[in-house]
Design a protein around this motif. Structure first.
Motif, PDB file in Angstrom:
ATOM      1  N   SER A  30      20.202  45.918  47.956  1.00  0.00           N
ATOM      2  CA  SER A  30      19.101  44.957  47.993  1.00  0.00           C
ATOM      3  C   SER A  30      18.049  45.314  46.953  1.00  0.00           C
ATOM      4  O   SER A  30      17.928  46.463  46.538  1.00  0.00           O
ATOM      5  CB  SER A  30      18.458  44.898  49.380  1.00  0.00           C
ATOM      6  OG  SER A  30      17.759  46.095  49.662  1.00  0.00           O
ATOM      7  N   VAL A  31      17.315  44.289  46.563  1.00  0.00           N
ATOM      8  CA  VAL A  31      16.184  44.471  45.643  1.00  0.00           C
ATOM      9  C   VAL A  31      14.923  44.122  46.417  1.00  0.00           C
ATOM     10  O   VAL A  31      14.738  42.968  46.815  1.00  0.00           O
ATOM     11  CB  VAL A  31      16.328  43.581  44.401  1.00  0.00           C
ATOM     12  CG1 VAL A  31      15.090  43.722  43.513  1.00  0.00           C
ATOM     13  CG2 VAL A  31      17.582  43.943  43.623  1.00  0.00           C
ATOM     14  N   ASN A  32      14.074  45.080  46.627  1.00  0.00           N
ATOM     15  CA  ASN A  32      12.868  44.849  47.413  1.00  0.00           C
ATOM     16  C   ASN A  32      11.727  44.293  46.575  1.00  0.00           C
ATOM     17  O   ASN A  32      10.853  43.596  47.099  1.00  0.00           O
ATOM     18  CB  ASN A  32      12.416  46.144  48.088  1.00  0.00           C
ATOM     19  CG  ASN A  32      13.411  46.610  49.139  1.00  0.00           C
ATOM     20  OD1 ASN A  32      14.391  45.912  49.444  1.00  0.00           O
ATOM     21  ND2 ASN A  32      13.176  47.780  49.695  1.00  0.00           N
ATOM     22  N   PRO A 107      20.194  51.220  46.546  1.00  0.00           N
ATOM     23  CA  PRO A 107      21.583  51.272  46.091  1.00  0.00           C
ATOM     24  C   PRO A 107      22.516  51.575  47.256  1.00  0.00           C
ATOM     25  O   PRO A 107      22.108  52.166  48.261  1.00  0.00           O
ATOM     26  CB  PRO A 107      21.565  52.432  45.087  1.00  0.00           C
ATOM     27  CG  PRO A 107      20.480  53.337  45.595  1.00  0.00           C
ATOM     28  CD  PRO A 107      19.466  52.466  46.269  1.00  0.00           C
ATOM     29  N   ARG A 108      23.758  51.172  47.114  1.00  0.00           N
ATOM     30  CA  ARG A 108      24.750  51.424  48.168  1.00  0.00           C
ATOM     31  C   ARG A 108      25.138  52.894  48.246  1.00  0.00           C
ATOM     32  O   ARG A 108      25.770  53.312  49.207  1.00  0.00           O
ATOM     33  CB  ARG A 108      25.987  50.563  47.939  1.00  0.00           C
ATOM     34  CG  ARG A 108      25.770  49.105  48.271  1.00  0.00           C
ATOM     35  CD  ARG A 108      27.085  48.349  48.332  1.00  0.00           C
ATOM     36  NE  ARG A 108      26.897  47.001  48.813  1.00  0.00           N
ATOM     37  CZ  ARG A 108      26.643  45.966  48.030  1.00  0.00           C
ATOM     38  NH1 ARG A 108      26.530  46.124  46.729  1.00  0.00           N
ATOM     39  NH2 ARG A 108      26.498  44.766  48.558  1.00  0.00           N
ATOM     40  N   ALA A 112      18.723  54.224  50.285  1.00  0.00           N
ATOM     41  CA  ALA A 112      17.288  54.456  50.388  1.00  0.00           C
ATOM     42  C   ALA A 112      16.597  53.783  49.215  1.00  0.00           C
ATOM     43  O   ALA A 112      17.092  53.873  48.082  1.00  0.00           O
ATOM     44  CB  ALA A 112      16.985  55.953  50.387  1.00  0.00           C
ATOM     45  N   PRO A 113      15.461  53.089  49.436  1.00  0.00           N
ATOM     46  CA  PRO A 113      14.774  52.431  48.320  1.00  0.00           C
ATOM     47  C   PRO A 113      14.244  53.450  47.314  1.00  0.00           C
ATOM     48  O   PRO A 113      13.615  54.438  47.695  1.00  0.00           O
ATOM     49  CB  PRO A 113      13.637  51.675  49.010  1.00  0.00           C
ATOM     50  CG  PRO A 113      13.440  52.366  50.316  1.00  0.00           C
ATOM     51  CD  PRO A 113      14.760  52.905  50.722  1.00  0.00           C
ATOM     52  N   SER A 114      14.519  53.183  46.065  1.00  0.00           N
ATOM     53  CA  SER A 114      14.055  54.050  44.978  1.00  0.00           C
ATOM     54  C   SER A 114      13.566  53.189  43.828  1.00  0.00           C
ATOM     55  O   SER A 114      13.947  52.023  43.705  1.00  0.00           O
ATOM     56  CB  SER A 114      15.190  54.961  44.493  1.00  0.00           C
ATOM     57  OG  SER A 114      15.642  55.803  45.529  1.00  0.00           O
ATOM     58  N   ASP A 115      12.738  53.774  42.993  1.00  0.00           N
ATOM     59  CA  ASP A 115      12.240  53.075  41.811  1.00  0.00           C
ATOM     60  C   ASP A 115      13.159  53.317  40.624  1.00  0.00           C
ATOM     61  O   ASP A 115      13.524  54.460  40.332  1.00  0.00           O
ATOM     62  CB  ASP A 115      10.825  53.552  41.461  1.00  0.00           C
ATOM     63  CG  ASP A 115       9.797  53.110  42.470  1.00  0.00           C
ATOM     64  OD1 ASP A 115       8.731  53.752  42.556  1.00  0.00           O
ATOM     65  OD2 ASP A 115      10.049  52.118  43.194  1.00  0.00           O
TER      66      ASP A 115
END
Length: 127
Positions: A30-32, A107-108, A112-115
């Motif tokens: 996903s893209v937050n 990323p799969r 975890a959301p990362s920049d």
């Protein structure tokens, strides 16, 4: 791996327009959020515009702009997945900077959301 690739920078006269493009690719869940930042020589990197979205398909959400570009710049999504544009009108010499695309992406691999940052594209506005 997640990659962000920018394009569209260049040299333009004061009052002119440019459109920057950024595409995120890779093993993305996903893209937050996706946004544009810029850094002028001798200055700190600053936020220009951002689209926030909590959706997996990077749809909906809100936008925000730096005060210095409100009314002149527009951030929008592209028709292709995970793409974003920055339409820059009425450019001024003080808009000269390297413009970077940043995505807050899940990323799969890590879940975890990362920049993630693009490589940057130069925008030069002559007076």
């Amino acid at each position: 791996q997640v990659q962000l690739v920018e394009s569209g920078g260049g040299l333009v006269q004061s009052g002119g327009s440019l459109r920057l493009s950024c595409a995120a690719s890779g093993n993305i869940y996903s893209v937050n959020a996706m946004g544009w930042y810029r850094q002028a020589p001798g200055k700190q990197r600053e936020l220009v515009a951002i689209i926030n979205s909590g959706g997996i398909t990077f749809s909906g959400g809100t936008t925000d702009y730096a005060d210095s570009v409100k009314g002149r710049f527009t951030i929008s999504r592209g028709s292709a997945a995970n793409t974003v544009y920055l339409q820059m009108n009425s450019l001024k010499p003080e808009d000269t900077a390297v413009y970077y695309c940043k995505g807050k992406i899940v990323p799969r691999t890590s879940w975890a959301p990362s920049d993630y940052w693009g490589q940057g594209t130069q925008v030069t506005v002559s007076s």
